[in-house]
Design an enzyme around this catalytic site. Structure first.
Site, PDB file in Angstrom:
ATOM      1  N   TYR A  61       0.810  -1.217   0.000  1.00 30.47           N
ATOM      2  CA  TYR A  61       0.000   0.000   0.000  1.00 30.47           C
ATOM      3  C   TYR A  61       0.845   1.269   0.000  1.00 30.47           C
ATOM      4  O   TYR A  61       0.331   2.350  -0.281  1.00 30.47           O
ATOM      5  CB  TYR A  61      -0.925   0.032   1.220  1.00 30.47           C
ATOM      6  CG  TYR A  61      -1.891  -1.103   1.343  1.00 30.47           C
ATOM      7  CD1 TYR A  61      -2.133  -1.996   0.291  1.00 30.47           C
ATOM      8  CD2 TYR A  61      -2.577  -1.317   2.538  1.00 30.47           C
ATOM      9  CE1 TYR A  61      -3.018  -3.045   0.429  1.00 30.47           C
ATOM     10  CE2 TYR A  61      -3.481  -2.359   2.679  1.00 30.47           C
ATOM     11  CZ  TYR A  61      -3.683  -3.233   1.627  1.00 30.47           C
ATOM     12  OH  TYR A  61      -4.566  -4.277   1.777  1.00 30.47           O
ATOM     13  N   HIS A 121       0.964 -11.396   1.919  1.00 28.28           N
ATOM     14  CA  HIS A 121      -0.089 -10.699   1.178  1.00 28.28           C
ATOM     15  C   HIS A 121      -0.708 -11.576   0.082  1.00 28.28           C
ATOM     16  O   HIS A 121      -1.906 -11.498  -0.179  1.00 28.28           O
ATOM     17  CB  HIS A 121       0.467  -9.421   0.554  1.00 28.28           C
ATOM     18  CG  HIS A 121      -0.576  -8.383   0.305  1.00 28.28           C
ATOM     19  ND1 HIS A 121      -0.312  -7.040   0.299  1.00 28.28           N
ATOM     20  CD2 HIS A 121      -1.909  -8.480   0.061  1.00 28.28           C
ATOM     21  CE1 HIS A 121      -1.419  -6.364   0.068  1.00 28.28           C
ATOM     22  NE2 HIS A 121      -2.401  -7.205  -0.092  1.00 28.28           N
TER      23      HIS A 121
END
Length: 272
Positions: A44, A102
């Site tokens: 992110y 992730h």
């Protein structure tokens, strides 16, 4: 009982794709209404801003549950642990409450990344560890590879997608699911059934969807920059959907609306 099933942390505030003032203000609004679980990721590129915003709320560290995720670009012996240490520096914490992989390793060989995740746990960099975007079989494999409890598999989960295979794997392995794209990035609002059910409970369509997810045994991640929506997303613990309404919503999973697939993420696995 894992941290993801503790009532305080069943509702997590997601930070993607927020940055800058939007991120700062959203985190402060979330903290004000009662959120104590916050979700970010190396991918992110907002860990430092998330850490600074959380620090500026003045909330005691022990009240917070901070989740971050290791990017697949760091799934190597050389990069994994240094990348986690860098995440902790950015977040201004000594330990992540929950550290996730992730994505599964592209190509499907998940063993090394899981062993490195275990090493991060063993070295005290993470209090809890978990995975994200794992298939049912990967959940079973992970259970046999990792010694530490896997506290969650964070996946796309909403009423427009049938995730019964993953739920069955969660029950089989003891690895709870957590949702992202909990309102299908707004797609649920195109279906009148959620508003209709909401009227019965004095709740919005979004609150009905989030409550359905919780009653499926799945914790929720939500994100908004609007204080009213942040509050509404948090206020989903004071009502219970009837079995009839749960079944009505269950019928919507036949829609088969998946947001995160290979068209969006080329290295995504073959989802169940």
């Amino acid at each position: 009982m894992t941290i993801y099933f503790e009532k305080t942390y069943q509702r997590s505030f997601g930070t993607f794709p927020l940055k800058g003032r939007d991120l700062h203000d959203a985190i402060h609004a979330a903290a004000k209404v009662g959120y104590r679980a916050f979700d970010t990721a190396q991918m992110y590129e907002n860990e430092a801003e998330t850490g600074a915003a959380l620090k500026s709320t003045g909330l005691p560290r022990e009240e917070l549950c901070i989740t971050t995720k290791v990017d697949i670009a760091n799934f190597s012996e050389e990069k994994f642990l240094p990348s986690v240490e860098e995440s902790l520096r950015k977040l201004q914490v000594e330990q992540a409450d929950v550290l996730l992989l992730h994505w599964p390793t592209p190509g499907g060989d998940i063993k090394l990344s899981l062993e490195l995740l275990q090493k991060a746990h063993d070295q005290g960099l993470a209090k809890h560890i978990g995975v994200s975007n794992y298939t049912a079989q990967m959940m079973r494999d992970a259970k046999s590879i990792v010694e530490a409890p896997i506290v969650t598999n964070q996946v796309e989960f909403h009423p427009l997608l049938d995730q019964d295979k993953l739920l069955a794997a969660a029950n089989e392995t003891g690895i709870p699911l957590a949702s992202y794209c909990s309102v299908a990035r707004g797609e649920v609002f195109k279906h009148a059934i959620f508003d209709e059910i909401g009227v019965t409970y004095g709740k919005t369509a979004a609150q009905v969807v989030l409550r359905w997810i919780l009653q499926k045994g799945v914790s929720i991640n939500t994100m908004s920059t609007k204080p009213a929506n942040i509050q509404a997303n948090f206020d989903v613990m004071d009502f219970t959907l009837s079995s009839i309404d749960m079944d009505r919503i269950e019928g919507m999973t036949k829609t088969g609306y998946r947001i995160v697939g290979r068209d969006l993420v080329p290295y995504a696995p073959d989802f169940d």
